[in-house]
Design an enzyme around this catalytic site. Structure first.
Site, PDB file in Angstrom:
ATOM      1  N   SER A  16       5.037  -6.521  -2.607  1.00 44.18           N
ATOM      2  CA  SER A  16       4.801  -6.694  -1.175  1.00 44.18           C
ATOM      3  C   SER A  16       5.258  -8.083  -0.761  1.00 44.18           C
ATOM      4  CB  SER A  16       3.307  -6.520  -0.879  1.00 44.18           C
ATOM      5  OG  SER A  16       3.055  -6.766   0.488  1.00 44.18           O
ATOM      6  N   THR A  34      14.112   4.537  10.296  1.00 45.49           N
ATOM      7  CA  THR A  34      15.036   3.422  10.524  1.00 45.49           C
ATOM      8  C   THR A  34      14.465   2.163   9.906  1.00 45.49           C
ATOM      9  OG1 THR A  34      15.808   4.475  12.531  1.00 45.49           O
ATOM     10  CG2 THR A  34      16.263   2.106  12.309  1.00 45.49           C
ATOM     11  N   CYS A  83     -10.968  -7.875   1.596  1.00 39.85           N
ATOM     12  CA  CYS A  83     -11.227  -6.624   2.300  1.00 39.85           C
ATOM     13  C   CYS A  83     -12.716  -6.385   2.481  1.00 39.85           C
ATOM     14  CB  CYS A  83     -10.638  -5.449   1.517  1.00 39.85           C
ATOM     15  SG  CYS A  83      -8.997  -5.776   0.931  1.00 39.85           S
ATOM     16  N   THR A 113       0.834  -1.202   0.000  1.00 45.62           N
ATOM     17  CA  THR A 113       0.000   0.000   0.000  1.00 45.62           C
ATOM     18  C   THR A 113       0.871   1.254   0.000  1.00 45.62           C
ATOM     19  OG1 THR A 113      -1.746  -1.186   1.176  1.00 45.62           O
ATOM     20  CG2 THR A 113      -1.808   1.221   1.290  1.00 45.62           C
ATOM     21  N   GLN A 118       0.675  -8.614  -7.089  1.00 43.36           N
ATOM     22  CA  GLN A 118       0.267 -10.000  -7.371  1.00 43.36           C
ATOM     23  C   GLN A 118       1.152 -10.657  -8.430  1.00 43.36           C
ATOM     24  OE1 GLN A 118      -1.715 -11.887  -5.781  1.00 43.36           O
ATOM     25  NE2 GLN A 118      -2.814 -10.419  -4.529  1.00 43.36           N
ATOM     26  N   HIS A 141       4.457 -10.136   1.737  1.00 46.69           N
ATOM     27  CA  HIS A 141       3.549 -11.191   2.217  1.00 46.69           C
ATOM     28  C   HIS A 141       2.750 -11.859   1.097  1.00 46.69           C
ATOM     29  CE1 HIS A 141      -0.624  -9.382   2.465  1.00 46.69           C
ATOM     30  NE2 HIS A 141       0.059  -8.252   2.367  1.00 46.69           N
ATOM     31  N   ASN A 152      -5.806  -8.785  -8.469  1.00 43.62           N
ATOM     32  CA  ASN A 152      -5.823  -9.675  -7.310  1.00 43.62           C
ATOM     33  C   ASN A 152      -7.080 -10.531  -7.231  1.00 43.62           C
ATOM     34  OD1 ASN A 152      -6.433  -6.741  -6.745  1.00 43.62           O
ATOM     35  ND2 ASN A 152      -7.433  -7.660  -4.975  1.00 43.62           N
TER      36      ASN A 152
END
Ligand SMILES: *Cc1c(COP(=O)(O)O)cnc(C)c1O
Length: 395
Positions: free
Chosen positions: A202, A240, A328, A76, A182, A204, A154
């Site tokens: 991403s 960081t 979602c 995101t 994706q 995950h 997706n």
């Protein structure tokens, strides 16, 4: 707690299992190697080197240079940062071209930007989920800051011809960003000779941990940071570094690159067997989206006369995980914006289920799913017939 050994996990577009090799690689950075990568001593420098190795591995997956990778906190953030950067570059260019089938990480952001005065052109798709590239070209104006179009959808797995879109954007001298969240790890990506300006991924979604992503920024493309502070990530993303997660994303990218060729074929075969047999066993079932220009791991099916939310509950009782529409929206009755954009009828959209596979799925998962799903659909249809009979008897 439900154990991962009991479940049949066919929801890999929502998130994926952490690869054990990734966990092993990241753990020491949560324990022993806690130095700040920006510190001047050796204890920090070794952490800096680990981040740079991760950068090389992500670059290898994408076929680009390590210096073109910016680590972020999630997919995101990557999507938001690419669009925000484009809008900051030139105040006279505050127009965005995007599509009606993007992830909320793009479309909700564009909605918010529109409320703040940007103009947004949202391109529609046809019934197979494909874009009209001539329409896209016509949508680009002298005020356009960026074109942001996802690579793989997706919900349906439908692939957009992003290299062609990048070429159009280059000819029209506007930036092009693609949400490849994706795509990365599922089909080959070679950015070296591409005219894509920026690309999001991403961790995950490719067997890495949640809460870390990357943004590819072409070295010839201007970029303005969204997060301002320290000079981390070559002044492109302050804060960081999330060291362990970045190390994990690097390892996940390396594992995905090594497995990609074989696994794309094997996973495609799992998906195709599941889809073909399901369509044979279950009458009035349809595939949503273009079946050719599609990710190898995804199938989005509609079952006539079935509410996908109810189907999800039955499948859940059999420990089968998949999605009704998009994750979602679970819990809300609104039908998928992607299927609506494809003009799939409301009835068919309400009966839509997404099954998405990964390299951790086996033939046994497919066998079990092929036992469970047709029974669940038949049960729901039987119930709805029975309740219809009851209703008519009551009249
Ligand atoms: C998952 C996903 C995102 C969001 O990524 P996060 O890392 O969860 O923020 C954005 N776009 C697509 C296409 C996705 O599948």
């Amino acid at each position: 707690m439900i154990s991962d050994e009991q479940i049949i996990y066919l929801d890999n577009n929502a998130t994926t299992q952490l690869d054990p090799a990734v966990l092993e690689e990241m753990l020491p950075f949560l324990t022993k190697y806690y130095g700040n990568p920006s510190s001047g001593y050796g204890f920090g420098a070794q952490v800096r080197r680990a981040i740079n190795l991760a950068r090389e591995r992500v670059a290898a997956l994408l076929g680009c240079e390590p210096g073109e990778i910016v680590f972020t906190s999630c997919g995101t953030e990557s999507n938001n940062a690419a669009v925000n950067s484009a809008l900051q570059l030139d105040p006279a260019r505050q127009h965005i071209v995007t599509t009606a089938v993007e992830h909320s990480a793009t479309w909700r952001h564009c909605d918010a930007l529109a409320k703040r005065g940007c103009s947004v052109t949202t391109l529609g798709v046809d019934s197979e989920g494909n874009l009209d590239l001539e329409e896209l070209e016509r949508a680009i104006t002298a005020q356009t800051a960026i074109v942001s179009v996802m690579w793989a959808n997706n919900e349906t797995g439908v692939l957009f011809p992003v290299e062609k879109i990048a070429e159009i954007a280059r000819r029209k001298r506007v930036l092009f960003h693609t949400d490849a969240i994706q795509t990365a790890g599922k089909i080959p990506i070679r950015l070296a000779n591409s005219t894509i300006n920026s690309l999001s991924l991403s961790a995950h979604k490719l067997h890495g941990p949640k809460g870390v992503g990357a943004l590819y920024v072409n070295k010839r493309s201007a970029f303005k940071a969204s997060l301002i502070g320290g000079s981390q990530e070559d002044n492109r993303r302050a804060g960081t570094e999330n060291v362990a997660s970045i190390v994990a994303l690097g390892k996940a990218a390396e594992c995905a690159a090594a497995a990609l060729e074989d696994e794309a074929t094997r996973v495609r075969a799992l998906r195709d067997r599941f889809e073909t047999i399901l369509l044979e066993k279950v009458p009035d079932a349809f595939v949503n989206g273009d079946r050719k220009a599609r990710l190898p791991n995804t199938t989005n099916l509609s079952f006539a006369g079935v509410e996908s939310g109810a189907a999800l509950m039955i499948l859940d009782r059999h420990q089968l995980c998949c999605s009704a529409g998009s994750a979602c929206r679970t819990g809300s009755l609104e039908s998928s914006h992607v299927l609506r954009a494809m003009k799939v009828s409301d009835e068919r959209a309400r009966g839509s289920m997404r099954f998405s596979f990964s390299r951790f799925n086996t033939e046994r998962d497919v066998d079990k799913a092929l036992e469970i799903v047709p029974k669940a659909i038949a049960k729901l249809r039987g119930l709805s017939v029975a309740s219809a009979v009851r209703e008519s008897a009551a009249v």
